[in-house]
Scaffold this motif. Structure first.
Motif, PDB file in Angstrom:
ATOM      1  N   ALA A 113      63.742  59.740  20.803  1.00 62.26           N
ATOM      2  CA  ALA A 113      63.958  58.449  21.455  1.00 62.26           C
ATOM      3  C   ALA A 113      64.100  58.613  22.958  1.00 62.26           C
ATOM      4  O   ALA A 113      63.610  57.783  23.738  1.00 62.26           O
ATOM      5  CB  ALA A 113      65.197  57.775  20.873  1.00 62.26           C
ATOM      6  N   ILE A 114      64.735  59.697  23.398  1.00 63.52           N
ATOM      7  CA  ILE A 114      64.873  59.949  24.844  1.00 63.52           C
ATOM      8  C   ILE A 114      63.513  60.239  25.469  1.00 63.52           C
ATOM      9  O   ILE A 114      63.186  59.755  26.563  1.00 63.52           O
ATOM     10  CB  ILE A 114      65.855  61.113  25.081  1.00 63.52           C
ATOM     11  N   VAL A 115      62.668  61.005  24.751  1.00 65.30           N
ATOM     12  CA  VAL A 115      61.326  61.306  25.271  1.00 65.30           C
ATOM     13  C   VAL A 115      60.500  60.029  25.404  1.00 65.30           C
ATOM     14  O   VAL A 115      59.819  59.797  26.421  1.00 65.30           O
ATOM     15  CB  VAL A 115      60.634  62.333  24.354  1.00 65.30           C
ATOM     16  N   THR A 116      60.544  59.174  24.382  1.00 70.21           N
ATOM     17  CA  THR A 116      59.807  57.903  24.460  1.00 70.21           C
ATOM     18  C   THR A 116      60.360  57.006  25.561  1.00 70.21           C
ATOM     19  O   THR A 116      59.603  56.264  26.214  1.00 70.21           O
ATOM     20  CB  THR A 116      59.884  57.183  23.116  1.00 70.21           C
ATOM     21  N   THR A 117      61.665  57.064  25.803  1.00 70.02           N
ATOM     22  CA  THR A 117      62.255  56.260  26.873  1.00 70.02           C
ATOM     23  C   THR A 117      61.781  56.729  28.250  1.00 70.02           C
ATOM     24  O   THR A 117      61.454  55.912  29.125  1.00 70.02           O
ATOM     25  CB  THR A 117      63.783  56.324  26.795  1.00 70.02           C
ATOM     26  N   ILE A 118      61.701  58.059  28.438  1.00 66.42           N
ATOM     27  CA  ILE A 118      61.211  58.588  29.723  1.00 66.42           C
ATOM     28  C   ILE A 118      59.749  58.198  29.933  1.00 66.42           C
ATOM     29  O   ILE A 118      59.340  57.783  31.037  1.00 66.42           O
ATOM     30  CB  ILE A 118      61.395  60.116  29.761  1.00 66.42           C
ATOM     31  N   ALA A 119      58.959  58.304  28.878  1.00 66.77           N
ATOM     32  CA  ALA A 119      57.548  57.879  28.988  1.00 66.77           C
ATOM     33  C   ALA A 119      57.445  56.384  29.266  1.00 66.77           C
ATOM     34  O   ALA A 119      56.590  55.942  30.050  1.00 66.77           O
ATOM     35  CB  ALA A 119      56.804  58.240  27.705  1.00 66.77           C
ATOM     36  N   LEU A 120      58.329  55.609  28.648  1.00 66.13           N
ATOM     37  CA  LEU A 120      58.326  54.164  28.884  1.00 66.13           C
ATOM     38  C   LEU A 120      58.646  53.844  30.338  1.00 66.13           C
ATOM     39  O   LEU A 120      57.999  52.975  30.954  1.00 66.13           O
ATOM     40  CB  LEU A 120      59.345  53.501  27.955  1.00 66.13           C
ATOM     41  N   LEU A 121      59.607  54.545  30.919  1.00 71.95           N
ATOM     42  CA  LEU A 121      59.949  54.309  32.326  1.00 71.95           C
ATOM     43  C   LEU A 121      58.789  54.661  33.243  1.00 71.95           C
ATOM     44  O   LEU A 121      58.494  53.940  34.217  1.00 71.95           O
ATOM     45  CB  LEU A 121      61.191  55.118  32.699  1.00 71.95           C
ATOM     46  N   PHE A 122      58.094  55.765  32.943  1.00 72.62           N
ATOM     47  CA  PHE A 122      56.943  56.155  33.761  1.00 72.62           C
ATOM     48  C   PHE A 122      55.839  55.099  33.705  1.00 72.62           C
ATOM     49  O   PHE A 122      55.295  54.687  34.742  1.00 72.62           O
ATOM     50  CB  PHE A 122      56.417  57.505  33.283  1.00 72.62           C
ATOM     51  N   PHE A 123      55.513  54.643  32.514  1.00 74.52           N
ATOM     52  CA  PHE A 123      54.443  53.649  32.379  1.00 74.52           C
ATOM     53  C   PHE A 123      54.852  52.295  32.964  1.00 74.52           C
ATOM     54  O   PHE A 123      53.986  51.544  33.437  1.00 74.52           O
ATOM     55  CB  PHE A 123      54.049  53.504  30.915  1.00 74.52           C
ATOM     56  N   LEU A 124      56.133  51.985  32.934  1.00 67.50           N
ATOM     57  CA  LEU A 124      56.581  50.747  33.583  1.00 67.50           C
ATOM     58  C   LEU A 124      56.380  50.820  35.096  1.00 67.50           C
ATOM     59  O   LEU A 124      55.931  49.848  35.719  1.00 67.50           O
ATOM     60  CB  LEU A 124      58.049  50.491  33.259  1.00 67.50           C
ATOM     61  N   LEU A 125      56.724  51.964  35.686  1.00 66.36           N
ATOM     62  CA  LEU A 125      56.506  52.128  37.133  1.00 66.36           C
ATOM     63  C   LEU A 125      55.022  52.055  37.465  1.00 66.36           C
ATOM     64  O   LEU A 125      54.610  51.404  38.445  1.00 66.36           O
ATOM     65  CB  LEU A 125      57.090  53.463  37.594  1.00 66.36           C
ATOM     66  N   PHE A 126      54.188  52.687  36.648  1.00 63.82           N
ATOM     67  CA  PHE A 126      52.752  52.633  36.899  1.00 63.82           C
ATOM     68  C   PHE A 126      52.210  51.220  36.692  1.00 63.82           C
ATOM     69  O   PHE A 126      51.284  50.794  37.402  1.00 63.82           O
ATOM     70  CB  PHE A 126      52.045  53.620  35.968  1.00 63.82           C
ATOM     71  N   TYR A 127      52.773  50.477  35.739  1.00 65.71           N
ATOM     72  CA  TYR A 127      52.365  49.082  35.517  1.00 65.71           C
ATOM     73  C   TYR A 127      52.638  48.234  36.762  1.00 65.71           C
ATOM     74  O   TYR A 127      51.777  47.445  37.195  1.00 65.71           O
ATOM     75  CB  TYR A 127      53.109  48.525  34.307  1.00 65.71           C
ATOM     76  N   HIS A 128      53.817  48.385  37.331  1.00 67.62           N
ATOM     77  CA  HIS A 128      54.132  47.601  38.535  1.00 67.62           C
ATOM     78  C   HIS A 128      53.309  48.068  39.731  1.00 67.62           C
ATOM     79  O   HIS A 128      52.979  47.257  40.607  1.00 67.62           O
ATOM     80  CB  HIS A 128      55.628  47.714  38.840  1.00 67.62           C
ATOM     81  N   PHE A 129      52.961  49.347  39.766  1.00 65.25           N
ATOM     82  CA  PHE A 129      52.083  49.834  40.830  1.00 65.25           C
ATOM     83  C   PHE A 129      50.712  49.165  40.747  1.00 65.25           C
ATOM     84  O   PHE A 129      50.154  48.711  41.758  1.00 65.25           O
ATOM     85  CB  PHE A 129      51.965  51.358  40.721  1.00 65.25           C
ATOM     86  N   ILE A 130      50.170  49.056  39.535  1.00 67.88           N
ATOM     87  CA  ILE A 130      48.875  48.398  39.349  1.00 67.88           C
ATOM     88  C   ILE A 130      48.982  46.902  39.662  1.00 67.88           C
ATOM     89  O   ILE A 130      48.063  46.291  40.235  1.00 67.88           O
ATOM     90  CB  ILE A 130      48.370  48.619  37.913  1.00 67.88           C
ATOM     91  N   ASP A 131      50.114  46.299  39.310  1.00 70.70           N
ATOM     92  CA  ASP A 131      50.306  44.879  39.616  1.00 70.70           C
ATOM     93  C   ASP A 131      50.324  44.635  41.118  1.00 70.70           C
ATOM     94  O   ASP A 131      49.748  43.654  41.619  1.00 70.70           O
ATOM     95  CB  ASP A 131      51.613  44.403  38.977  1.00 70.70           C
ATOM     96  N   ILE A 132      50.961  45.519  41.860  1.00 71.72           N
ATOM     97  CA  ILE A 132      50.961  45.399  43.330  1.00 71.72           C
ATOM     98  C   ILE A 132      49.555  45.583  43.881  1.00 71.72           C
ATOM     99  O   ILE A 132      49.126  44.859  44.796  1.00 71.72           O
ATOM    100  CB  ILE A 132      51.935  46.427  43.937  1.00 71.72           C
ATOM    101  N   LYS A 133      48.820  46.527  43.328  1.00 68.82           N
ATOM    102  CA  LYS A 133      47.453  46.754  43.781  1.00 68.82           C
ATOM    103  C   LYS A 133      46.572  45.528  43.535  1.00 68.82           C
ATOM    104  O   LYS A 133      45.748  45.161  44.376  1.00 68.82           O
ATOM    105  CB  LYS A 133      46.880  47.982  43.063  1.00 68.82           C
ATOM    106  N   ILE A 134      46.748  44.860  42.376  1.00 67.57           N
ATOM    107  CA  ILE A 134      45.982  43.645  42.089  1.00 67.57           C
ATOM    108  C   ILE A 134      46.316  42.550  43.092  1.00 67.57           C
ATOM    109  O   ILE A 134      45.427  41.822  43.571  1.00 67.57           O
ATOM    110  CB  ILE A 134      46.269  43.180  40.646  1.00 67.57           C
ATOM    111  N   GLN A 135      47.583  42.420  43.449  1.00 65.69           N
ATOM    112  CA  GLN A 135      47.965  41.421  44.445  1.00 65.69           C
ATOM    113  C   GLN A 135      47.346  41.722  45.802  1.00 65.69           C
ATOM    114  O   GLN A 135      46.921  40.806  46.518  1.00 65.69           O
ATOM    115  CB  GLN A 135      49.485  41.357  44.546  1.00 65.69           C
ATOM    116  N   LEU A 136      47.275  43.002  46.170  1.00 66.66           N
ATOM    117  CA  LEU A 136      46.644  43.359  47.445  1.00 66.66           C
ATOM    118  C   LEU A 136      45.151  43.046  47.432  1.00 66.66           C
ATOM    119  O   LEU A 136      44.594  42.592  48.434  1.00 66.66           O
ATOM    120  CB  LEU A 136      46.871  44.849  47.727  1.00 66.66           C
ATOM    121  N   VAL A 137      44.500  43.279  46.302  1.00 69.65           N
ATOM    122  CA  VAL A 137      43.068  42.966  46.202  1.00 69.65           C
ATOM    123  C   VAL A 137      42.852  41.460  46.263  1.00 69.65           C
ATOM    124  O   VAL A 137      41.906  40.973  46.897  1.00 69.65           O
ATOM    125  CB  VAL A 137      42.499  43.558  44.900  1.00 69.65           C
ATOM    126  N   GLU A 138      43.710  40.675  45.619  1.00 72.89           N
ATOM    127  CA  GLU A 138      43.556  39.224  45.632  1.00 72.89           C
ATOM    128  C   GLU A 138      43.796  38.633  47.019  1.00 72.89           C
ATOM    129  O   GLU A 138      43.097  37.707  47.431  1.00 72.89           O
ATOM    130  CB  GLU A 138      44.519  38.604  44.632  1.00 72.89           C
TER     131      GLU A 138
END
Length: 475
Positions: A113-138
């Motif tokens: 569960a701790i390993v999945t939580t760490i992976a979840l935090l990483f993918f959440l940060l990458f998700y918001h990074f992509i969201d910021i990039k989409i806003q910059l493109v728009e």
């Protein structure tokens, strides 16, 4: 999964090279060669169709990656929650039934569960990074500070704090006060594992399900819908998607949400209360508190099942609040379904109006018939003032009076029916009356045109006769 890794790798390389070129190329390029809008270094000028096409492809690629990242975060969040729930059940079995051989399994579950939580935090940060990039493109800007706002930072930190909660191996116990009407039991304390208390907040990860619903909804995937929504200053968010689903399938959405809420809160109540009664099995606890949830949800409250901890009382209050909201929403939806449509109202209105009109005509005919009979009876009484003719005259007068009262009642019903007609019938009636008046005006106009034409012909004939007479007199 391989294509997903390649897409992430391409985006990172593309993004890193783009930002490195912006950082390193600032000193080499001249100040005049930088793109600017209205004299300021903000935005990117799109002078040709190729630039627009490239940005559209970039945005589409980022949007697809954003949807994939949302799916991955949802899978990781649910997986971690399921592992934590299994650990809680094994821990409760080991403590209540004194079965020690599941300790290694509990350690493995918590570590996973701790390993999945760490992976979840990483993918959440990458998700918001992509969201910021989409806003910059728009927005067409290259300044990353435009996409990073204080509100976005706070939301990201809150999401990370919620998703970071998970059970930790080798945790201790906490003393849980037991509440009861008996004073001796109120002073007692129950030892509950801290891992159980850390598992309960993990259900807050269900907010990712809301994001999944938005990104996979037809409103968000349809470009035309998003364009029309943006033109009307409407954001295609969870609120808009939920209201749309509630409008289209209200009973299905409420039923699924109610079932999910009952199951989740029943399991949470089981974990809060099961250590106070070790003699009862966990499934029996779950069944009892599922019954308790349904009864409290609909504000019935038989009192056969009670909660004896502060955690249980808090969940009971939450159930009562949510149940009140769901019940009021259900009543509003049912009342909306019971309301007749405009077509149904028109059908009922036409039938009722025709019925009352026929009754009014029949009442008027009855008044005329009874009036004539009363006149005949009065003539017979004037010819022969016998007792029999007097009774007949009185009877006919009573019948006439009743028919007059019935006529007045039907006329009043007809007037009320005309007043209760909706806007469609009012407009239709006004249109028909206007059409009849215009028809009469057209008929009179055509008659007037005919008379004017006849008058004009007579004047022409008279003029020709006068001119012929003048020519004759001159000769």
């Amino acid at each position: 999964m391989r294509s997903f890794e390649y897409s992430i790798h391409d985006i990172i390389e593309e993004e890193g090279s783009d930002w490195d070129s912006r950082e390193s190329g600032g000193a080499d390029r001249s100040r005049a060669s930088r793109p600017s809008v209205y004299g300021k270094r903000y935005g990117v000028a799109m002078s040709n169709a190729e630039t627009v096409r490239q940005r559209w492809k970039m945005r589409r690629k980022l949007t697809d990656l954003k949807v994939k990242l949302c799916d991955v975060t949802l899978v990781l969040a649910i997986s971690g929650l399921i592992l934590a729930m299994l650990d809680v059940e094994f821990t409760a079995t080991r403590i209540l039934e004194r079965f020690v051989s599941t300790s290694d399994l509990s350690f493995i579950l918590r570590s996973t569960a701790i390993v999945t939580t760490i992976a979840l935090l990483f993918f959440l940060l990458f998700y918001h990074f992509i969201d910021i990039k989409i806003q910059l493109v728009e927005t067409g800007t290259s300044n990353w500070r435009v996409g990073i706002t204080s509100e976005r930072v706070l939301n990201t930190m809150l999401e990370l704090a919620i998703c970071a909660i998970c059970p930790i191996p080798e945790t201790g116990f906490v003393a849980w006060p037991q509440l009861s009407n008996i004073a001796e039991k109120t002073r007692q304390y129950v030892n509950i594992p801290i891992s159980v208390l850390l598992t309960l907040p993990m259900f807050l990860r269900f907010y990712i399900t809301c994001r999944y619903m938005v990104l996979h909804s037809s409103q968000h995937q349809d470009t035309a819908t998003r364009t029309i929504a943006s033109l009307n200053h409407i954001a295609v968010d969870f609120r808009f998607v939920l209201k749309s689903e509630m409008y289209e399938r209200p009973l299905f959405v409420l039923s699924m949400a109610s079932l999910l809420f009952w199951c989740v809160v029943s399991w949470m109540l089981t974990q809060c209360e099961r250590f106070a009664y070790p003699s009862i099995s966990g499934f029996q606890h779950f069944a009892d508190y599922l019954w308790f949830e349904i009864i409290t949800f609909f504000s019935i409250g038989y009192g056969d099942v009670q909660v004896n901890t502060y955690c249980g009382r808090g969940l009971a209050m939450l159930t009562a609040i949510v149940g009140t909201l769901f019940s009021s929403t259900l009543i509003a939806l049912i009342s909306r379904k019971l309301i007749l449509t405009s077509s149904e109202k028109r059908v009922n209105h036409i039938i009722a109006e025709n019925k009352i009109t026929n009754e009014h005509k029949n009442a008027a005919a009855c008044v005329l018939q009874n009036t004539w009979r009363t006149v005949l009876r009065s003539r017979d009484y004037q010819k022969s003032s016998s007792r029999r003719n007097h009774h007949k005259l009185a009877k006919s007068q009573r019948i006439l009076l009743c028919s007059v009262l019935t006529f007045r009642k039907t006329r009043w019903k007809l007037r009320m029916q005309l007043e209760e007609e909706d806007d469609y019938f009012t407009a239709r009636r006004a249109f028909n009356e206007t059409e009849d008046r215009l028809q009469k005006v057209r008929q009179r106009q055509s008659q007037l045109d005919g008379k004017i034409s006849a008058l004009f012909e007579n004047v022409e004939t008279l003029t020709q006769a006068v001119m012929a007479r003048k020519c004759y007199l001159r000769q």
